[in-house]
Design a protein around this motif. Structure first.
Motif, PDB file in Angstrom:
ATOM      1  N   VAL A  65     -23.034  14.105  26.486  1.00  0.00           N
ATOM      2  CA  VAL A  65     -22.968  14.503  27.897  1.00  0.00           C
ATOM      3  C   VAL A  65     -22.322  13.402  28.723  1.00  0.00           C
ATOM      4  O   VAL A  65     -21.475  13.666  29.587  1.00  0.00           O
ATOM      5  N   HIS A  66     -22.699  12.140  28.460  1.00  0.00           N
ATOM      6  CA  HIS A  66     -22.107  11.014  29.194  1.00  0.00           C
ATOM      7  C   HIS A  66     -20.608  10.923  28.928  1.00  0.00           C
ATOM      8  O   HIS A  66     -19.822  10.632  29.842  1.00  0.00           O
ATOM      9  N   ALA A  67     -20.200  11.158  27.682  1.00  0.00           N
ATOM     10  CA  ALA A  67     -18.775  11.111  27.341  1.00  0.00           C
ATOM     11  C   ALA A  67     -18.002  12.226  28.048  1.00  0.00           C
ATOM     12  O   ALA A  67     -16.864  12.035  28.491  1.00  0.00           O
ATOM     13  N   LEU A  68     -18.618  13.405  28.171  1.00  0.00           N
ATOM     14  CA  LEU A  68     -17.977  14.517  28.892  1.00  0.00           C
ATOM     15  C   LEU A  68     -17.841  14.187  30.372  1.00  0.00           C
ATOM     16  O   LEU A  68     -16.812  14.488  30.993  1.00  0.00           O
ATOM     17  N   GLN A  69     -18.861  13.546  30.942  1.00  0.00           N
ATOM     18  CA  GLN A  69     -18.788  13.125  32.342  1.00  0.00           C
ATOM     19  C   GLN A  69     -17.696  12.079  32.540  1.00  0.00           C
ATOM     20  O   GLN A  69     -16.962  12.107  33.547  1.00  0.00           O
ATOM     21  N   ALA A  70     -17.566  11.162  31.583  1.00  0.00           N
ATOM     22  CA  ALA A  70     -16.513  10.142  31.655  1.00  0.00           C
ATOM     23  C   ALA A  70     -15.136  10.791  31.593  1.00  0.00           C
ATOM     24  O   ALA A  70     -14.188  10.334  32.256  1.00  0.00           O
ATOM     25  N   SER A  74     -12.223  10.348  34.404  1.00  0.00           N
ATOM     26  CA  SER A  74     -10.919   9.775  34.059  1.00  0.00           C
ATOM     27  C   SER A  74      -9.766  10.701  34.435  1.00  0.00           C
ATOM     28  O   SER A  74      -8.665  10.234  34.742  1.00  0.00           O
ATOM     29  N   ILE A  75     -10.006  12.007  34.431  1.00  0.00           N
ATOM     30  CA  ILE A  75      -8.950  12.959  34.811  1.00  0.00           C
ATOM     31  C   ILE A  75      -8.532  12.756  36.264  1.00  0.00           C
ATOM     32  O   ILE A  75      -7.379  13.003  36.625  1.00  0.00           O
ATOM     33  N   ARG A  76      -9.445  12.252  37.080  1.00  0.00           N
ATOM     34  CA  ARG A  76      -9.160  12.067  38.514  1.00  0.00           C
ATOM     35  C   ARG A  76      -8.480  10.731  38.813  1.00  0.00           C
ATOM     36  O   ARG A  76      -8.234  10.412  39.980  1.00  0.00           O
ATOM     37  N   ALA A  77      -8.199   9.918  37.799  1.00  0.00           N
ATOM     38  CA  ALA A  77      -7.524   8.626  38.017  1.00  0.00           C
ATOM     39  C   ALA A  77      -6.131   8.856  38.598  1.00  0.00           C
ATOM     40  O   ALA A  77      -5.416   9.771  38.187  1.00  0.00           O
ATOM     41  N   THR A  78      -5.742   8.020  39.550  1.00  0.00           N
ATOM     42  CA  THR A  78      -4.448   8.193  40.213  1.00  0.00           C
ATOM     43  C   THR A  78      -3.287   7.682  39.364  1.00  0.00           C
ATOM     44  O   THR A  78      -2.210   8.265  39.378  1.00  0.00           O
ATOM     45  N   ASP A  79      -3.514   6.592  38.632  1.00  0.00           N
ATOM     46  CA  ASP A  79      -2.469   6.029  37.779  1.00  0.00           C
ATOM     47  C   ASP A  79      -2.396   6.847  36.488  1.00  0.00           C
ATOM     48  O   ASP A  79      -3.404   7.026  35.802  1.00  0.00           O
ATOM     49  N   LYS A 243     -18.372  -3.818  35.857  1.00  0.00           N
ATOM     50  CA  LYS A 243     -17.794  -2.761  35.048  1.00  0.00           C
ATOM     51  C   LYS A 243     -16.410  -2.416  35.566  1.00  0.00           C
ATOM     52  O   LYS A 243     -16.200  -2.292  36.762  1.00  0.00           O
ATOM     53  N   LEU A 244     -15.451  -2.268  34.647  1.00  0.00           N
ATOM     54  CA  LEU A 244     -14.075  -1.981  35.033  1.00  0.00           C
ATOM     55  C   LEU A 244     -13.999  -0.590  35.649  1.00  0.00           C
ATOM     56  O   LEU A 244     -14.354   0.406  35.015  1.00  0.00           O
ATOM     57  N   LYS A 245     -13.542  -0.520  36.883  1.00  0.00           N
ATOM     58  CA  LYS A 245     -13.487   0.733  37.611  1.00  0.00           C
ATOM     59  C   LYS A 245     -12.225   1.527  37.256  1.00  0.00           C
ATOM     60  O   LYS A 245     -11.206   0.961  36.874  1.00  0.00           O
ATOM     61  N   ILE A 246     -12.326   2.846  37.420  1.00  0.00           N
ATOM     62  CA  ILE A 246     -11.177   3.732  37.236  1.00  0.00           C
ATOM     63  C   ILE A 246     -10.458   3.864  38.562  1.00  0.00           C
ATOM     64  O   ILE A 246     -11.031   4.322  39.547  1.00  0.00           O
ATOM     65  N   GLN A 247      -9.200   3.459  38.589  1.00  0.00           N
ATOM     66  CA  GLN A 247      -8.432   3.498  39.829  1.00  0.00           C
ATOM     67  C   GLN A 247      -7.781   4.862  40.009  1.00  0.00           C
ATOM     68  O   GLN A 247      -7.260   5.425  39.090  1.00  0.00           O
TER      69      GLN A 247
END
Length: 247
Positions: A65-70, A74-79, A243-247
């Motif tokens: 479930v956590h991996a699906l949330q991740a 990640s799909i919403r990352a701008t780069d 923690k490294l953030k998703i930009q």
């Protein structure tokens, strides 16, 4: 004390502590095995390592479930580069955790007909792909940081006396290497979360590399790598800002 309690109350925090214990046992066992008078200690370490590993499997049951949330995040990352790398890495982790759950069911006798070796190899493959994609993302972020540091340095070169990155090199043939290493040092220094994530993924990938026969190692190196990775993971769980953030 409050921070420690909050940390241990989190499933991820408990898993990181168990993981650090597991790989510490592996490392100590490797160091003590050559000595004949340490057989009892080695056996105790092996039993503790096995028990902790089983405990971690219970904690990982909900990680799909956590991996699906991740993946959704990640799909919403701008780069586009982190978006592609992290999305594919998360999807590979989903499949890895599914394989891990099947292996856990096999070990408990709930799915005795499962080919354990085949599923274990599949799990190692998907775990390896996930880490490899995460490392590609880390290297991309490092390259961006190096470009930014180089850009800032170029601005300061207009005032040489104020440039902290200036240095004198006697051998011009090694100047480019020293410049690159200095640039890399300042890049990771200004971005600790990126440094921790890169170290964590680099250490983690040693295990699947060994399992798949891509790069054979020994329990000592894998144990040390797992311990370093676990410490990095503990830091990111205890201090979310690391923690490294998703930009």
């Amino acid at each position: 004390m409050d921070a420690f309690i909050r940390f241990t109350n989190q499933t991820q925090g408990q898993d990181r502590l168990f993981r650090a214990t597991q790989y510490t046992c592996m490392l100590l066992r490797y160091l003590l095995e050559p000595k004949a008078d340490n057989e009892k200690v080695v056996m105790k370490l092996k039993k503790l390592e096995s028990s902790v590993s089983t405990g971690r499997k219970w904690l990982r049951l909900g990680n799909v479930v956590h991996a699906l949330q991740a993946t959704q995040q990640s799909i919403r990352a701008t780069d586009p580069v982190p978006r592609i790398c992290l999305t594919l890495a998360s999807l590979n982790r989903v499949i890895y955790f599914i394989c891990d759950t099947v292996l856990f069911m096999r070990s408990t006798g709930l799915a005795s007909g499962i080919n354990q070796e085949k599923w274990r190899r599949w799990a190692a493959h998907f775990y390896y792909y996930s880490l490899l994609l995460s490392l590609v993302r880390d290297l991309y972020e490092v390259s961006l940081q190096m470009k930014q540091v180089a850009h800032d340095r170029a601005k300061r070169e207009k005032s040489p006396s104020q440039d902290p990155l200036r240095y004198s090199v006697a051998d011009k043939e090694t100047e480019w290497l020293q410049s690159l290493l200095l640039l890399l040092f300042h890049s990771v220094k200004r971005h600790p979360p990126l440094f921790l994530d890169t170290v964590k993924n680099s250490c983690d990938i040693l295990n699947p590399l060994d399992q798949l026969g891509i790069y054979k190692s020994n329990p000592g190196i894998i144990g040390l790598g797992g311990l370093v990775s676990s410490v990095a993971g503990i830091i990111t769980v205890a201090y979310p800002q690391m923690k490294l953030k998703i930009q």
